[in-house]
Design a protein around this motif. Structure first.
Motif, PDB file in Angstrom:
ATOM      1  N   SER A  28       0.806  -1.216   0.000  1.00 55.12           N
ATOM      2  CA  SER A  28       0.000   0.000   0.000  1.00 55.12           C
ATOM      3  C   SER A  28       0.845   1.274   0.000  1.00 55.12           C
ATOM      4  O   SER A  28       0.325   2.373  -0.160  1.00 55.12           O
ATOM      5  CB  SER A  28      -0.939  -0.004   1.211  1.00 55.12           C
ATOM      6  N   ALA A  29       2.151   1.125   0.190  1.00 56.32           N
ATOM      7  CA  ALA A  29       3.040   2.293   0.187  1.00 56.32           C
ATOM      8  C   ALA A  29       3.419   2.744  -1.221  1.00 56.32           C
ATOM      9  O   ALA A  29       3.997   3.818  -1.394  1.00 56.32           O
ATOM     10  CB  ALA A  29       4.303   1.994   0.983  1.00 56.32           C
ATOM     11  N   PHE A  30       3.115   1.951  -2.228  1.00 55.33           N
ATOM     12  CA  PHE A  30       3.415   2.365  -3.606  1.00 55.33           C
ATOM     13  C   PHE A  30       2.627   3.629  -3.933  1.00 55.33           C
ATOM     14  O   PHE A  30       1.434   3.721  -3.666  1.00 55.33           O
ATOM     15  CB  PHE A  30       3.049   1.276  -4.612  1.00 55.33           C
ATOM     16  N   GLN A  31       3.321   4.610  -4.539  1.00 58.72           N
ATOM     17  CA  GLN A  31       2.637   5.845  -4.896  1.00 58.72           C
ATOM     18  C   GLN A  31       2.999   6.346  -6.290  1.00 58.72           C
ATOM     19  O   GLN A  31       2.368   7.281  -6.786  1.00 58.72           O
ATOM     20  CB  GLN A  31       2.918   6.929  -3.863  1.00 58.72           C
ATOM     21  N   TYR A  32       4.014   5.770  -6.904  1.00 55.17           N
ATOM     22  CA  TYR A  32       4.378   6.137  -8.267  1.00 55.17           C
ATOM     23  C   TYR A  32       4.126   4.917  -9.154  1.00 55.17           C
ATOM     24  O   TYR A  32       4.592   3.823  -8.850  1.00 55.17           O
ATOM     25  CB  TYR A  32       5.856   6.535  -8.350  1.00 55.17           C
ATOM     26  N   TYR A  51       1.176   9.594 -10.653  1.00 54.85           N
ATOM     27  CA  TYR A  51       1.442   9.690  -9.229  1.00 54.85           C
ATOM     28  C   TYR A  51       0.114   9.551  -8.484  1.00 54.85           C
ATOM     29  O   TYR A  51      -0.858  10.212  -8.810  1.00 54.85           O
ATOM     30  CB  TYR A  51       2.088  11.036  -8.890  1.00 54.85           C
ATOM     31  N   SER A  52       0.090   8.633  -7.521  1.00 53.62           N
ATOM     32  CA  SER A  52      -1.065   8.375  -6.666  1.00 53.62           C
ATOM     33  C   SER A  52      -2.271   7.926  -7.496  1.00 53.62           C
ATOM     34  O   SER A  52      -2.118   7.374  -8.573  1.00 53.62           O
ATOM     35  CB  SER A  52      -1.385   9.631  -5.842  1.00 53.62           C
ATOM     36  N   SER A  53      -3.464   8.139  -7.023  1.00 52.43           N
ATOM     37  CA  SER A  53      -4.659   7.624  -7.682  1.00 52.43           C
ATOM     38  C   SER A  53      -5.115   8.553  -8.798  1.00 52.43           C
ATOM     39  O   SER A  53      -4.728   9.714  -8.864  1.00 52.43           O
ATOM     40  CB  SER A  53      -5.801   7.467  -6.684  1.00 52.43           C
ATOM     41  N   LYS A  67      -5.912   3.042  -5.911  1.00 48.49           N
ATOM     42  CA  LYS A  67      -5.103   2.635  -4.765  1.00 48.49           C
ATOM     43  C   LYS A  67      -5.937   1.873  -3.739  1.00 48.49           C
ATOM     44  O   LYS A  67      -5.411   1.030  -3.017  1.00 48.49           O
ATOM     45  CB  LYS A  67      -4.434   3.852  -4.117  1.00 48.49           C
ATOM     46  N   LYS A  70      -5.775  -1.476  -4.991  1.00 48.69           N
ATOM     47  CA  LYS A  70      -4.408  -1.864  -5.360  1.00 48.69           C
ATOM     48  C   LYS A  70      -4.401  -2.449  -6.776  1.00 48.69           C
ATOM     49  O   LYS A  70      -3.942  -3.594  -7.003  1.00 48.69           O
ATOM     50  CB  LYS A  70      -3.817  -2.843  -4.346  1.00 48.69           C
ATOM     51  N   GLU A  93       7.720   3.146  -4.102  1.00 51.21           N
ATOM     52  CA  GLU A  93       7.327   3.917  -2.913  1.00 51.21           C
ATOM     53  C   GLU A  93       7.915   5.321  -2.944  1.00 51.21           C
ATOM     54  O   GLU A  93       7.583   6.152  -2.119  1.00 51.21           O
ATOM     55  CB  GLU A  93       7.860   3.216  -1.653  1.00 51.21           C
ATOM     56  N   GLY A  94       8.808   5.549  -3.910  1.00 49.67           N
ATOM     57  CA  GLY A  94       9.520   6.821  -3.919  1.00 49.67           C
ATOM     58  C   GLY A  94      10.892   6.697  -3.285  1.00 49.67           C
ATOM     59  O   GLY A  94      11.468   7.686  -2.848  1.00 49.67           O
TER      60      GLY A  94
END
Lengths: 110, 112
Positions: A28-32, A51-53, A67, A70, A93-94
């Motif tokens: 759940s930490a993935f953002q890119y 980036y993000s949803s 997100k 997932k 995750e960045g």
């Protein structure tokens, strides 16, 4: 369980069809979120970046990120024979490292 | 445009040979990566580097080493090539915080 799951296909569609490619992930930490396209015997090239949803559109390509589920998707409208390639999803995750799906091989038949 | 150049597109080596794969990027990126790509297994990270002279093991470092003496250049070394190292090797670089990696064209290595 792999961090990123992607249906390997292969997927064959007629020219002009709408193509949907998908990946699911567990972190759940993935953002890119990225989609790469790889032609046979070539290196992957970046196709879409999100980036993000949300959604991002570029010509015939639309990238979607959900997100909460997932789940990410790449849609190709009016598919062309030149779209025939392997499509890789990737996410991070960045923190510099990318996690890749195994790729879906797509063939668009004229 | 970012350019990542791998020195060879195709290589054929013998078992036991020492093999050098070279990668150069022209965008002053801090981060460089080596992957191998095999059918059904996708991209697997071998080694990466966040700075000159720094290296970190990836998921499958066994049988490989790396060298980063200059920021733009990242070398992958197979100390004693084996047939199970026959694969497509991909170099990538990235810079900044967006984690986008830019790939070279790949080196297809066959070890006989």
């Amino acid at each position: 369980q792999k961090e990123v799951e992607q249906d390997p296909g292969p997927l064959s569609v007629p020219e002009g069809a709408i193509v949907s490619l998908n990946c699911t992930y567990s972190n759940s930490a993935f953002q890119y979120f990225m989609w790469y396209r790889q032609y046979s015997r070539k290196g992957p090239e970046l196709l879409m970046y999100t980036y993000s949803s949300g959604n991002k559109e570029d010509g015939r390509f639309t990238a979607q990120v959900d997100k909460s589920s997932k789940y990410i998707s790449l849609f190709i409208r009016d598919s062309q024979p030149s779209d025939s390639a392997t499509y890789l999803c990737a996410m991070s995750e960045g923190a510099n490292n990318l996690f890749f799906g195994t790729g879906t091989r797509l063939t668009v038949i004229p | 445009d970012v350019k990542v150049t791998q020195s060879s597109r195709y290589l054929v080596k013998r078992t036991g040979e020492k093999v050098f794969l070279e990668c150069v990027q022209d965008m002053d990126h801090e981060n460089m990566f080596w992957y191998r790509q095999d059918p059904g297994l996708g991209l697997r990270l071998i080694y990466f580097s966040y700075d000159v002279k720094m290296k970190e093991k990836g998921d499958i470092p066994e049988g490989y080493s790396v060298s980063r003496e200059k920021k733009e250049r990242f070398s992958l070394i197979l100390e004693s090539a084996s047939t199970n190292q026959t694969s497509m090797y991909l170099c990538a670089s990235s810079g900044g915080t967006r984690d986008i990696q830019y790939f070279g064209a790949g080196t297809r290595l066959s070890v006989l």
